[in-house]
Design a protein around this motif. Structure first.
Motif, short mmCIF file in Angstrom:
data_model
loop_
_atom_site.label_atom_id
_atom_site.label_comp_id
_atom_site.label_asym_id
_atom_site.label_seq_id
_atom_site.Cartn_x
_atom_site.Cartn_y
_atom_site.Cartn_z
N VAL A 43 0.85 -1.19 0.00
CA VAL A 43 0.00 0.00 0.00
C VAL A 43 0.89 1.24 0.00
O VAL A 43 1.84 1.33 0.77
N ARG A 44 0.56 2.21 -0.85
CA ARG A 44 1.31 3.47 -0.88
C ARG A 44 0.88 4.34 0.29
O ARG A 44 -0.32 4.46 0.60
N VAL A 45 1.85 4.95 0.96
CA VAL A 45 1.59 5.84 2.08
C VAL A 45 2.13 7.22 1.72
O VAL A 45 3.31 7.37 1.38
N TYR A 46 1.25 8.22 1.78
CA TYR A 46 1.62 9.60 1.50
C TYR A 46 1.47 10.40 2.79
O TYR A 46 0.37 10.50 3.35
N ALA A 47 2.57 10.96 3.29
CA ALA A 47 2.55 11.78 4.50
C ALA A 47 1.79 11.09 5.63
O ALA A 47 0.95 11.68 6.30
N GLY A 48 2.11 9.82 5.82
CA GLY A 48 1.54 9.06 6.91
C GLY A 48 0.16 8.50 6.68
O GLY A 48 -0.40 7.84 7.57
N ARG A 49 -0.41 8.70 5.49
CA ARG A 49 -1.77 8.24 5.22
C ARG A 49 -1.77 7.19 4.13
O ARG A 49 -1.20 7.38 3.05
N ALA A 50 -2.42 6.07 4.39
CA ALA A 50 -2.48 4.96 3.44
C ALA A 50 -3.47 5.28 2.33
O ALA A 50 -4.60 5.69 2.60
N PHE A 51 -3.05 5.08 1.09
CA PHE A 51 -3.90 5.33 -0.07
C PHE A 51 -4.55 4.01 -0.53
O PHE A 51 -3.87 3.01 -0.72
N ALA A 52 -5.87 4.03 -0.69
CA ALA A 52 -6.64 2.90 -1.22
C ALA A 52 -6.49 1.64 -0.37
O ALA A 52 -6.50 0.53 -0.89
N LEU A 53 -6.36 1.80 0.94
CA LEU A 53 -6.20 0.63 1.81
C LEU A 53 -7.38 -0.31 1.69
O LEU A 53 -7.20 -1.54 1.66
N ALA A 54 -8.59 0.20 1.65
CA ALA A 54 -9.77 -0.66 1.56
C ALA A 54 -9.73 -1.52 0.30
O ALA A 54 -10.07 -2.71 0.33
#
Length: 268
Positions: free
Chosen positions: A42-53
């Motif tokens: 999963v890609r993480v941008y500034a501490g936030r997971a993108f498209a985790l669901a």
């Protein structure tokens, strides 16, 4: 506000967060011995997971299709992903790897982004997809990794997989897009036994790319081409074997901008 713990990568193994270098899996786990398990990155941008669901949805499909038994512990994975990223810090820009083994281990890791060139040079490598693994993102990635090594032995950055019959498929960890001489953007269809990439699906939706088989003639006659993946976003292709693409094409630049805007909007 999260407190960043230095820059060391962290792991959460079966619910326990600690330094990634200290996380251990028993040598008898079939995930290690046989590559028997599933994973997501999963890609993480500034501490936030993108498209985790979406990644967890695919993990559930892979888990079921591989007949691993039981259910994916989704609630635990969501909670542990949040805890791990909070411990890693708001400034973290990188990757979150999630692994489930048939031996019952649940492992989450933070990782740095790979170092890629701005534009990538690909070598065609003959590859026959393992059809029984269609729809499964499994730990059995040896063929993909070998393909990359074979390409690098020839002086290229990465492989572009093609069947013995000349159908171009994908890169070992990325989807392939090309633009024909008429300006139409296309990508090989899932029926060619390629991965149902989450980034690929978004690029298709954002750009209107067409799904159709890609032959060696299509690849040689392409006006431009790019890869798309969790780790690369949209990356311009500079060459495929001896076929050179002198500069990033207009459709590639548009796809990259559209995807970046989509990420930013999704994380607001």
């Amino acid at each position: 506000m999260a407190t960043e713990i230095g820059t060391a990568e962290l792991a959460c193994l079966d619910g326990r967060v600690g330094p990634a270098a200290e996380a251990t899996v028993p040598a008898t786990d079939p995930g290690l011995l046989r590559g028997d398990g599933v994973f997501e990155v999963v890609r993480v941008y500034a501490g936030r997971a993108f498209a985790l669901a979406d990644h967890l949805d695919r993990m559930e499909r892979s888990h079921a299709n591989l007949r691993l038994g039981g259910a994916v512990p989704r609630d635990e994975l969501e909670r542990e992903a949040a805890e791990l990223l909070e411990a890693r810090g708001e400034g973290f820009d990188g990757l979150l790897r999630i692994v489930l083994t048939v031996g019952g281990r649940r492992l989450l890791l933070t990782e740095p982004l790979p170092a890629y060139p701005e534009r990538i040079r690909l070598a065609l490598v003959t590859y026959a997809p393992t059809r029984v693994l269609d729809g499964i993102k499994s730990l059995s990635y040896a063929a993909n990794m070998l393909s990359t090594r074979l390409a690098k032995e020839r002086g290229f950055d990465e492989a572009l997989l093609a069947t013995p019959h000349g159908r171009v498929l994908e890169a070992p960890t990325s989807s392939f897009f090309w633009v024909d001489e008429q300006g139409e953007l296309s990508t090989p269809p899932l029926e060619e036994h390629i991965l149902a990439s989450i980034t690929r699906e978004r690029v298709i939706r954002l750009t209107g790319a067409r799904e159709r088989p890609c032959t060696a003639d299509d690849e040689l006659g392409a006006a431009e081409a790019f890869l798309a993946s969790t780790t690369r976003d949209v990356q311009s292709i500079a060459a495929i074997d001896e076929r050179e693409f002198p500069q990033t094409g207009e459709r590639t630049a548009q796809a990259a901008a559209a995807f970046r805007a989509h990420v930013e909007e999704s994380l607001r």
